[in-house]
Design a protein around this motif. Structure first.
Motif, PDB file in Angstrom:
ATOM      1  N   ARG A   1      30.057 -67.607  18.745  1.00  0.00           N
ATOM      2  CA  ARG A   1      31.498 -67.118  18.898  1.00  0.00           C
ATOM      3  C   ARG A   1      31.965 -67.159  17.347  1.00  0.00           C
ATOM      4  NH1 ARG A   1      33.597 -66.561  23.707  1.00  0.00           N
ATOM      5  NH2 ARG A   1      35.688 -67.177  23.253  1.00  0.00           N
TER       6      ARG A   1
ATOM      7  N   ALA B   1      36.956 -56.746  18.686  1.00  0.00           N
ATOM      8  CA  ALA B   1      36.014 -57.565  19.073  1.00  0.00           C
ATOM      9  C   ALA B   1      34.912 -58.048  18.228  1.00  0.00           C
ATOM     10  CB  ALA B   1      35.465 -56.675  20.195  1.00  0.00           C
TER      11      ALA B   1
ATOM     12  N   ASP C   1      36.139 -63.387  18.350  1.00  0.00           N
ATOM     13  CA  ASP C   1      36.550 -63.653  19.805  1.00  0.00           C
ATOM     14  C   ASP C   1      37.856 -64.487  19.986  1.00  0.00           C
ATOM     15  OD1 ASP C   1      33.695 -63.344  20.940  1.00  0.00           O
ATOM     16  OD2 ASP C   1      33.234 -64.598  19.012  1.00  0.00           O
TER      17      ASP C   1
ATOM     18  N   HIS D   1      23.934 -62.536  22.988  1.00  0.00           N
ATOM     19  CA  HIS D   1      25.206 -62.461  21.928  1.00  0.00           C
ATOM     20  C   HIS D   1      25.650 -61.053  21.382  1.00  0.00           C
ATOM     21  CE1 HIS D   1      23.163 -66.434  21.417  1.00  0.00           C
ATOM     22  NE2 HIS D   1      24.055 -66.685  20.901  1.00  0.00           N
ATOM     23  N   ARG D   2      26.765 -61.012  20.663  1.00  0.00           N
ATOM     24  CA  ARG D   2      27.472 -59.799  20.433  1.00  0.00           C
ATOM     25  C   ARG D   2      26.514 -59.188  19.456  1.00  0.00           C
ATOM     26  NH1 ARG D   2      32.538 -61.107  18.706  1.00  0.00           N
ATOM     27  NH2 ARG D   2      31.577 -62.969  17.617  1.00  0.00           N
ATOM     28  N   SER D   3      25.819 -59.603  18.748  1.00  0.00           N
ATOM     29  CA  SER D   3      24.777 -59.070  17.668  1.00  0.00           C
ATOM     30  C   SER D   3      23.735 -58.141  18.361  1.00  0.00           C
ATOM     31  CB  SER D   3      24.269 -59.885  16.695  1.00  0.00           C
ATOM     32  OG  SER D   3      23.195 -60.919  17.299  1.00  0.00           O
TER      33      SER D   3
ATOM     34  N   ARG E   1      24.408 -56.781  21.599  1.00  0.00           N
ATOM     35  CA  ARG E   1      24.907 -55.632  22.454  1.00  0.00           C
ATOM     36  C   ARG E   1      25.187 -54.272  21.918  1.00  0.00           C
ATOM     37  NH1 ARG E   1      28.764 -60.133  23.435  1.00  0.00           N
ATOM     38  NH2 ARG E   1      30.384 -59.140  22.619  1.00  0.00           N
TER      39      ARG E   1
ATOM     40  N   GLU F   1      26.967 -51.194  23.159  1.00  0.00           N
ATOM     41  CA  GLU F   1      28.360 -51.497  22.975  1.00  0.00           C
ATOM     42  C   GLU F   1      28.836 -50.877  21.791  1.00  0.00           C
ATOM     43  OE1 GLU F   1      30.137 -55.038  23.973  1.00  0.00           O
ATOM     44  OE2 GLU F   1      28.995 -55.350  25.507  1.00  0.00           O
ATOM     45  N   TRP F   2      28.291 -51.038  20.434  1.00  0.00           N
ATOM     46  CA  TRP F   2      28.607 -50.932  19.325  1.00  0.00           C
ATOM     47  C   TRP F   2      27.951 -49.405  18.925  1.00  0.00           C
ATOM     48  CZ3 TRP F   2      31.988 -53.925  17.659  1.00  0.00           C
ATOM     49  CH2 TRP F   2      31.825 -55.200  17.906  1.00  0.00           C
TER      50      TRP F   2
ATOM     51  N   ARG G   1      31.155 -53.606  32.184  1.00  0.00           N
ATOM     52  CA  ARG G   1      29.977 -54.555  31.826  1.00  0.00           C
ATOM     53  C   ARG G   1      28.845 -54.110  32.829  1.00  0.00           C
ATOM     54  NH1 ARG G   1      29.000 -59.165  29.159  1.00  0.00           N
ATOM     55  NH2 ARG G   1      31.246 -59.012  28.620  1.00  0.00           N
TER      56      ARG G   1
END
Length: 294
Positions: free
Chosen positions: A178, A225, A228, A254-256, A258, A261-262, A291
């Motif tokens: 985060r 985004a 966080d 983790h965000r990296s 996803r 999404e990116w 989601r």
């Protein structure tokens, strides 16, 4: 009709303790539980960069990074704080090695049954120019160590000050479990001056501070985004946000990671007609599917 802006809470503003005004060691200590902070590899150990003095730069006896171990909300944790006042927070061989080693030791603690999280206080322009390739190599080690630890315990990044987080260390920020920012903080792969020098002032005017913060600032990075949580410049608020981030544990993804999404966000932007910063946040919010469909 435009909604009225509430008046500022001057009592709260005057009563706060600024996190930004503290140095790296003070920031790390302020986050940890009272009486638990213990610095590792501190300035009296005199582990300095051997590359600065031959280039006419006075080295720092901690190479600009404070590693402080203690408890955070009662949990074992290590806080790694970059000193923004030394070489613009630039990362060199020694400071990078200290950071990577602290993260690796935290991972070892976890494997030994001591659930140790990590907090990175990121105030850095990236690689220290005087150490070039050595700095790049050590940032790769830092990123590898983050990936190792975040599989076991949260690695929380904090970008609080106006120096911000740029260069290779912005990649490290993106790998954090985060990421917490203040409105004063900035985050970007390349700094405004670098973009202007390479692409010209028409691409990015490094003297236009409202433009810079509208793109790189903490509020916009949270809206889009890439971070966080947005918190005020206050020690108590930041400490509470960090404890909460650690308490949330390891996310399902983790965000990296996803990537879908990116990719959706990138495809939603027309490079021939890019939106303004507020418009980008709206476009990206619509681009991400529910989601269950990601």
């Amino acid at each position: 009709m435009t909604a009225a802006v509430p008046p500022p809470d001057w009592a709260a503003m005057l009563g706060r303790t600024s996190f930004i005004e503290l140095d790296a060691r003070e920031r790390a200590t302020a986050l940890l539980d009272d009486g638990t902070a213990r610095e590792l590899c501190g300035p009296f150990d005199r582990i300095e960069s051997p590359w600065l003095e031959p280039q006419g730069v006075v080295p720092a006896s901690d190479d600009g990074v404070a590693v402080v171990k203690g408890r955070l909300g009662g949990r074992p944790s290590v806080v790694i704080a970059i000193e923004q006042a030394f070489q613009g927070g630039g990362i060199g061989e020694v400071s990078g090695a200290k950071t990577a080693a602290a993260l690796s030791l935290a991972a070892r603690d976890n494997r030994d049954g001591i659930p140790t999280s990590a907090v990175l206080l990121l105030e850095t322009g990236g690689v220290r120019l005087q150490e070039a390739n050595l700095g790049l190599a050590t940032i790769a080690e830092v990123c590898s160590a983050i990936l190792e630890l975040r599989a076991l315990q949260p690695v929380v990044g904090v970008i609080a000050g106006a120096l911000g987080c740029f260069g290779g260390m912005s990649i490290a920020a993106g790998l954090c479990t985060r990421l917490i920012m203040t409105e004063e903080g900035r985050l970007g792969l390349d700094g405004p001056e670098v973009i202007e020098s390479e692409a010209g002032v028409a691409e990015f005017d490094a003297s236009d501070h409202p433009l810079i913060w509208s793109i790189d600032g903490g509020r916009q990075r949270t809206r889009t985004a890439l971070a966080d949580v947005l918190v005020p410049d206050d020690v108590a608020a930041l400490r509470s946000a960090v404890i909460d981030a650690v308490g949330r544990g390891i996310p399902g993804e983790h965000r990296s990671r996803r990537l879908g999404e990116w990719q959706a966000r990138v495809r939603a932007v027309d490079p021939a007609d890019p939106p303004d910063p507020p418009g980008l946040a709206a476009v990206w919010a619509k681009a991400v599917p529910p989601r269950g469909d990601r």
